[in-house]
Design a protein around this motif. Structure first.
Motif, PDB file in Angstrom:
ATOM      1  N   ASP A 102       5.991   4.188  -1.809  1.00 44.44           N
ATOM      2  CA  ASP A 102       5.706   2.784  -1.481  1.00 44.44           C
ATOM      3  C   ASP A 102       6.844   2.229  -0.619  1.00 44.44           C
ATOM      4  O   ASP A 102       6.954   1.029  -0.421  1.00 44.44           O
ATOM      5  N   THR A 151       1.846   5.227   0.738  1.00 42.73           N
ATOM      6  CA  THR A 151       1.643   6.267   1.729  1.00 42.73           C
ATOM      7  C   THR A 151       1.510   7.567   0.952  1.00 42.73           C
ATOM      8  O   THR A 151       2.355   7.883   0.111  1.00 42.73           O
ATOM      9  N   TYR A 152       0.431   8.280   1.224  1.00 38.66           N
ATOM     10  CA  TYR A 152       0.090   9.501   0.501  1.00 38.66           C
ATOM     11  C   TYR A 152       0.043  10.664   1.495  1.00 38.66           C
ATOM     12  O   TYR A 152      -0.703  10.618   2.463  1.00 38.66           O
ATOM     13  N   ILE A 211      -5.949   2.076  -6.713  1.00 41.57           N
ATOM     14  CA  ILE A 211      -4.669   1.879  -6.037  1.00 41.57           C
ATOM     15  C   ILE A 211      -4.851   2.267  -4.571  1.00 41.57           C
ATOM     16  O   ILE A 211      -5.233   3.397  -4.259  1.00 41.57           O
ATOM     17  N   ALA A 212      -4.580   1.329  -3.680  1.00 41.61           N
ATOM     18  CA  ALA A 212      -4.766   1.568  -2.243  1.00 41.61           C
ATOM     19  C   ALA A 212      -3.667   2.478  -1.702  1.00 41.61           C
ATOM     20  O   ALA A 212      -2.515   2.387  -2.115  1.00 41.61           O
ATOM     21  N   TYR A 213      -4.050   3.346  -0.774  1.00 43.84           N
ATOM     22  CA  TYR A 213      -3.076   4.225  -0.142  1.00 43.84           C
ATOM     23  C   TYR A 213      -3.519   4.566   1.273  1.00 43.84           C
ATOM     24  O   TYR A 213      -4.698   4.554   1.592  1.00 43.84           O
ATOM     25  N   ASN A 214      -2.527   4.829   2.097  1.00 43.94           N
ATOM     26  CA  ASN A 214      -2.740   5.252   3.471  1.00 43.94           C
ATOM     27  C   ASN A 214      -2.537   6.761   3.480  1.00 43.94           C
ATOM     28  O   ASN A 214      -1.433   7.236   3.240  1.00 43.94           O
ATOM     29  N   GLU A 262       0.838  -1.195   0.000  1.00 45.10           N
ATOM     30  CA  GLU A 262       0.000   0.000   0.000  1.00 45.10           C
ATOM     31  C   GLU A 262       0.875   1.249   0.000  1.00 45.10           C
ATOM     32  O   GLU A 262       1.912   1.303   0.646  1.00 45.10           O
ATOM     33  N   TRP A 270       3.282   4.411 -10.450  1.00 45.85           N
ATOM     34  CA  TRP A 270       2.288   3.778  -9.568  1.00 45.85           C
ATOM     35  C   TRP A 270       1.308   2.848 -10.254  1.00 45.85           C
ATOM     36  O   TRP A 270       0.644   2.068  -9.579  1.00 45.85           O
TER      37      TRP A 270
END
Length: 119
Positions: free
Chosen positions: A100, A4-5, A26-29, A2, A117
């Protein structure tokens, strides 16, 4: 892994980047770059992995950047001092910052996001 944003909800560029990530599923934290900015150690790590000049991490169009007169300061300050300045206030950071853990992008350019990405 995942992503990191680090972004800011009132930033148009950040909204475009989030929309792009969401559209690509697209998964992100997500971290608010003002409320929960990367600390100095994280910034140094992001900088080293990005391959970019450290000055590329500064939000040069930001009010805080102008208030602190950083345009001239950046030219003469060393890496340690610049990292300390960046870590002092999330509003000084160019956004969004996406990572990432290995790759890092600063700002949003669709072509760059597509390349880095969209794997």
């Amino acid at each position: 892994m995942e992503l990191t944003y680090y972004g800011y909800s009132r930033c148009e560029t950040c909204r475009k980047a989030k929309n792009w990530l969401d559209e690509k599923d697209i998964a992100y934290n997500e971290h608010d770059i003002v409320q929960n900015p990367p600390n100095r150690e994280e910034l140094e790590n992001l900088y080293k992995k990005s391959g970019l000049e450290l000055k590329k991490f500064f939000n040069t169009s930001g009010k805080k950047y102008r208030e602190l007169g950083l345009k001239d300061k950046i030219k003469s300050a060393d890496e340690k001092e610049l990292l300390d300045i960046l870590a002092s206030d999330g509003m000084l950071l160019k956004r969004p910052i996406v990572t990432d853990g290995e790759n890092v992008t600063v700002g949003f350019k669709e072509e760059q996001f597509e390349e880095v990405w969209n794997k």
